[in-house]
Scaffold this motif. Structure first.
Motif, PDB file in Angstrom:
ATOM      1  N   LEU A   1     -63.731  62.884 -24.101  1.00  0.00           N
ATOM      2  CA  LEU A   1     -64.806  61.904 -24.251  1.00  0.00           C
ATOM      3  C   LEU A   1     -64.537  60.608 -23.496  1.00  0.00           C
ATOM      4  O   LEU A   1     -65.463  59.828 -23.258  1.00  0.00           O
ATOM      5  CB  LEU A   1     -65.035  61.599 -25.739  1.00  0.00           C
ATOM      6  N   PHE A   2     -63.289  60.377 -23.104  1.00  0.00           N
ATOM      7  CA  PHE A   2     -63.019  59.178 -22.304  1.00  0.00           C
ATOM      8  C   PHE A   2     -63.832  59.182 -21.015  1.00  0.00           C
ATOM      9  O   PHE A   2     -64.110  58.124 -20.435  1.00  0.00           O
ATOM     10  CB  PHE A   2     -61.518  59.067 -21.990  1.00  0.00           C
ATOM     11  N   LEU A   3     -64.241  60.375 -20.570  1.00  0.00           N
ATOM     12  CA  LEU A   3     -65.035  60.456 -19.340  1.00  0.00           C
ATOM     13  C   LEU A   3     -66.435  59.868 -19.508  1.00  0.00           C
ATOM     14  O   LEU A   3     -67.124  59.626 -18.514  1.00  0.00           O
ATOM     15  CB  LEU A   3     -65.117  61.908 -18.860  1.00  0.00           C
ATOM     16  N   LEU A   4     -66.849  59.616 -20.749  1.00  0.00           N
ATOM     17  CA  LEU A   4     -68.117  58.911 -20.942  1.00  0.00           C
ATOM     18  C   LEU A   4     -68.047  57.508 -20.349  1.00  0.00           C
ATOM     19  O   LEU A   4     -69.076  56.913 -20.001  1.00  0.00           O
ATOM     20  CB  LEU A   4     -68.466  58.822 -22.433  1.00  0.00           C
TER      21      LEU A   4
ATOM     22  N   PHE B   1     -54.739  57.809 -30.771  1.00  0.00           N
ATOM     23  CA  PHE B   1     -55.099  56.517 -30.192  1.00  0.00           C
ATOM     24  C   PHE B   1     -54.109  56.133 -29.103  1.00  0.00           C
ATOM     25  O   PHE B   1     -52.968  56.608 -29.061  1.00  0.00           O
ATOM     26  CB  PHE B   1     -55.181  55.414 -31.250  1.00  0.00           C
ATOM     27  N   THR B   2     -54.585  55.277 -28.213  1.00  0.00           N
ATOM     28  CA  THR B   2     -53.789  54.743 -27.116  1.00  0.00           C
ATOM     29  C   THR B   2     -53.691  53.239 -27.306  1.00  0.00           C
ATOM     30  O   THR B   2     -54.712  52.543 -27.308  1.00  0.00           O
ATOM     31  CB  THR B   2     -54.435  55.070 -25.758  1.00  0.00           C
ATOM     32  N   SER B   3     -52.474  52.744 -27.490  1.00  0.00           N
ATOM     33  CA  SER B   3     -52.236  51.319 -27.750  1.00  0.00           C
ATOM     34  C   SER B   3     -51.828  50.645 -26.446  1.00  0.00           C
ATOM     35  O   SER B   3     -50.746  50.911 -25.917  1.00  0.00           O
ATOM     36  CB  SER B   3     -51.134  51.146 -28.798  1.00  0.00           C
TER      37      SER B   3
ATOM     38  N   THR C   1     -53.542  63.049 -19.878  1.00  0.00           N
ATOM     39  CA  THR C   1     -54.732  62.740 -19.083  1.00  0.00           C
ATOM     40  C   THR C   1     -55.656  61.768 -19.800  1.00  0.00           C
ATOM     41  O   THR C   1     -56.109  60.775 -19.220  1.00  0.00           O
ATOM     42  CB  THR C   1     -55.512  64.022 -18.743  1.00  0.00           C
ATOM     43  N   HIS C   2     -55.952  62.051 -21.072  1.00  0.00           N
ATOM     44  CA  HIS C   2     -56.915  61.180 -21.756  1.00  0.00           C
ATOM     45  C   HIS C   2     -56.351  59.792 -22.055  1.00  0.00           C
ATOM     46  O   HIS C   2     -57.098  58.813 -21.954  1.00  0.00           O
ATOM     47  CB  HIS C   2     -57.476  61.852 -23.021  1.00  0.00           C
ATOM     48  N   PRO C   3     -55.060  59.620 -22.378  1.00  0.00           N
ATOM     49  CA  PRO C   3     -54.571  58.239 -22.528  1.00  0.00           C
ATOM     50  C   PRO C   3     -54.674  57.444 -21.230  1.00  0.00           C
ATOM     51  O   PRO C   3     -55.093  56.281 -21.238  1.00  0.00           O
ATOM     52  CB  PRO C   3     -53.112  58.422 -22.963  1.00  0.00           C
ATOM     53  N   PHE C   4     -54.297  58.092 -20.113  1.00  0.00           N
ATOM     54  CA  PHE C   4     -54.373  57.364 -18.849  1.00  0.00           C
ATOM     55  C   PHE C   4     -55.822  57.064 -18.485  1.00  0.00           C
ATOM     56  O   PHE C   4     -56.150  55.953 -18.050  1.00  0.00           O
ATOM     57  CB  PHE C   4     -53.704  58.152 -17.722  1.00  0.00           C
TER      58      PHE C   4
ATOM     59  N   THR D   1     -48.722  53.089 -25.375  1.00  0.00           N
ATOM     60  CA  THR D   1     -48.112  54.148 -26.173  1.00  0.00           C
ATOM     61  C   THR D   1     -49.257  54.925 -26.799  1.00  0.00           C
ATOM     62  O   THR D   1     -50.179  54.326 -27.362  1.00  0.00           O
ATOM     63  CB  THR D   1     -47.216  53.568 -27.279  1.00  0.00           C
ATOM     64  N   ALA D   2     -49.221  56.254 -26.676  1.00  0.00           N
ATOM     65  CA  ALA D   2     -50.337  57.073 -27.155  1.00  0.00           C
ATOM     66  C   ALA D   2     -49.840  58.196 -28.053  1.00  0.00           C
ATOM     67  O   ALA D   2     -48.715  58.681 -27.903  1.00  0.00           O
ATOM     68  CB  ALA D   2     -51.109  57.660 -25.973  1.00  0.00           C
TER      69      ALA D   2
END
Length: 446
Positions: free
Chosen positions: A28-31, A423-425, A339-342, A370-371
């Motif tokens: 969903l990060f691609l949204l 989550f990605t902090s 991939t999704h954290p970056f 940090t993810a």
């Protein structure tokens, strides 16, 4: 783009992942690419994505209304067990017809991984895949990684590949003597699942040797059957300490241009400390350059062979003289755990990757994160995604668009039923990212 987050992977391992169906949400990060006015996104999922989750991602954008008008969420209304999404779509002529209506001549299919099902869907929709051609998918197996690693001239653990029976594995193990411990890995294992750590004893068959499988339910009988069906490699277990587990993320364009887009240190757990739990960015200064160098050599080989798309490479980093060496562990020709954290960090901060330093830079400041995919607590179970977002915002742990630091959530659909979220902090230093991560874990533990 048509985003297809189908986990088209061996289902035995998928069943062991808590909330596995919600892992379709990791793309969903691609949204956030909808920040570009010319981008249209069609997002497929097995189950409907909670509207609160969609609104959460659109809330990162300057013009969420415009983005919403260019977004189409297409779901199947539910699915069977862990049946891959793509396979289910292929059985739904109505969904395929809907996708044909929505896609234009410049559309691309962006899958989590490429299998025969993804290729069939690509053909049904008459749109290309942003991913490796199916005949090259084997380069993403454990055997394929050793083939590519040898071609690239990068160091690897001593081992043997392309093994399809227990006797072949036994023979390879004997050839690796006097190694004290060996790792047997299924060709298509992922996230550390599908591995067996064996403590070898002279003259004793592997099946009678002390063995730690990545799954508590696994036995040598079941594992031997999987070897015959899926193939395996045997490698000497790296005993050197300290031992680090960095990874590299790369991409290859349809024109064959490749580049390294990130390095990470993986956070691993499980009985053999080989199950992916999360990551930190970037990889440590001491070995980031050598990891990047090895990843570049491998990417060059894969590009020459015709691979395209995003993919990851895992390494072991061990001391060598005054520095470090990076041993190739595996290649994942698919969207991976980093991939999704970056992607989330890149798109929320508006930063860019500085290849010279291996860092993410936004408005002149380096960003670190940090993810995790595995924050679980009984307190979370029964909450809604909106509850969690509001809690973190109230505690000052949400995302600060001015400083471009804070948390970006994922796997939010797993919160109500499983009490699990990722989550990605993001911080302006490793220390800030780590402290934010720890504070968030504490807050979500109730």
């Amino acid at each position: 783009m048509v985003i297809l987050p189908s986990l088209s992977l061996p289902t035995d391992e998928l069943r062991r992942i808590t909330g596995v169906r919600n892992y379709e949400e990791r793309m969903l990060f691609l949204l956030l690419t909808l920040r570009e006015p010319g981008v249209r996104v069609i997002y497929l999922s097995t189950e409907p994505v909670d509207p609160e989750i969609v609104e959460y991602y659109l809330g990162f954008l300057d013009d969420p209304e415009s983005a919403r008008s260019r977004l189409h969420m297409v779901d199947l209304g539910g699915g069977r067990d862990v049946e891959p999404l793509t396979r289910a779509v292929l059985e739904r002529p109505d969904v395929i017809a809907r996708l044909r209506e929505l896609t234009g001549p410049d559309a691309w299919l962006v899958p989590f991984v490429v299998s025969e099902d993804e290729q069939r869907l690509s053909q049904a929709l008459s749109i290309p895949i942003y991913g490796p051609p199916l005949h090259l998918a084997g380069l993403g197996s454990k055997t394929g990684a050793r083939v590519a690693g040898e071609a690239a001239g990068v160091p690897m653990a001593r081992g043997f590949a392309d093994l399809w029976s227990l006797p072949e594995v036994e023979q390879a193990a004997r050839a690796l003597a006097p190694a004290n411990r060996l790792m047997v890995k299924l060709n298509d294992g992922y996230s550390g699942l599908g591995n067996a750590l064996v403590s070898t004893l002279a003259g004793v068959p592997l099946t009678e040797s002390p063995t730690s499988f990545s799954s508590a339910e696994e036995t040598w009988a079941s594992f031997a059957e999987k070897i015959s069906q899926r193939g395996a490699v045997v490698e000497e277990f790296i005993e050197e300490r300290p031992l680090h587990s960095p990874s590299a993320l790369a991409r290859i364009t349809p024109g064959g241009r490749w580049d390294i887009v990130a390095t990470h240190d993986q956070v691993l757990g499980g009985p053999n400390s080989d199950v992916y739990l999360g990551c930190t960015f970037p990889a440590r200064d001491e070995y980031r350059a050598v990891v990047t160098q090895s990843a570049a050599a491998i990417s060059r080989v894969l590009a020459e062979r015709g691979v395209i798309g995003l993919f990851g490479m895992d390494f072991f980093a061990t001391r060598s003289g005054d520095g470090y060496r990076a041993l190739l562990c595996e290649i994942n020709l698919r969207i991976g755990g980093t991939t999704h954290p970056f992607g989330a960090a890149l798109l929320t901060t508006g930063g860019s990757y500085d290849a010279a330093t291996g860092t993410l830079v936004a408005e002149g400041r380096r960003k670190y994160y940090t993810a995790t995919d595995n924050c679980s607590s009984s307190w979370l179970r029964g909450r809604t995604p909106g509850d969690v977002v509001r809690l973190l915002d109230a505690l000052g742990l949400g995302f600060d668009r001015t400083r471009r630091t804070g948390n970006v959530l994922h796997l939010m659909g797993a919160i109500p039923r499983y009490g699990k979220v990722g989550f990605t902090s993001i911080g302006d230093s490793r220390e800030e990212a780590s402290e934010l991560h720890e504070a968030t874990v504490k807050a979500l533990s109730g």
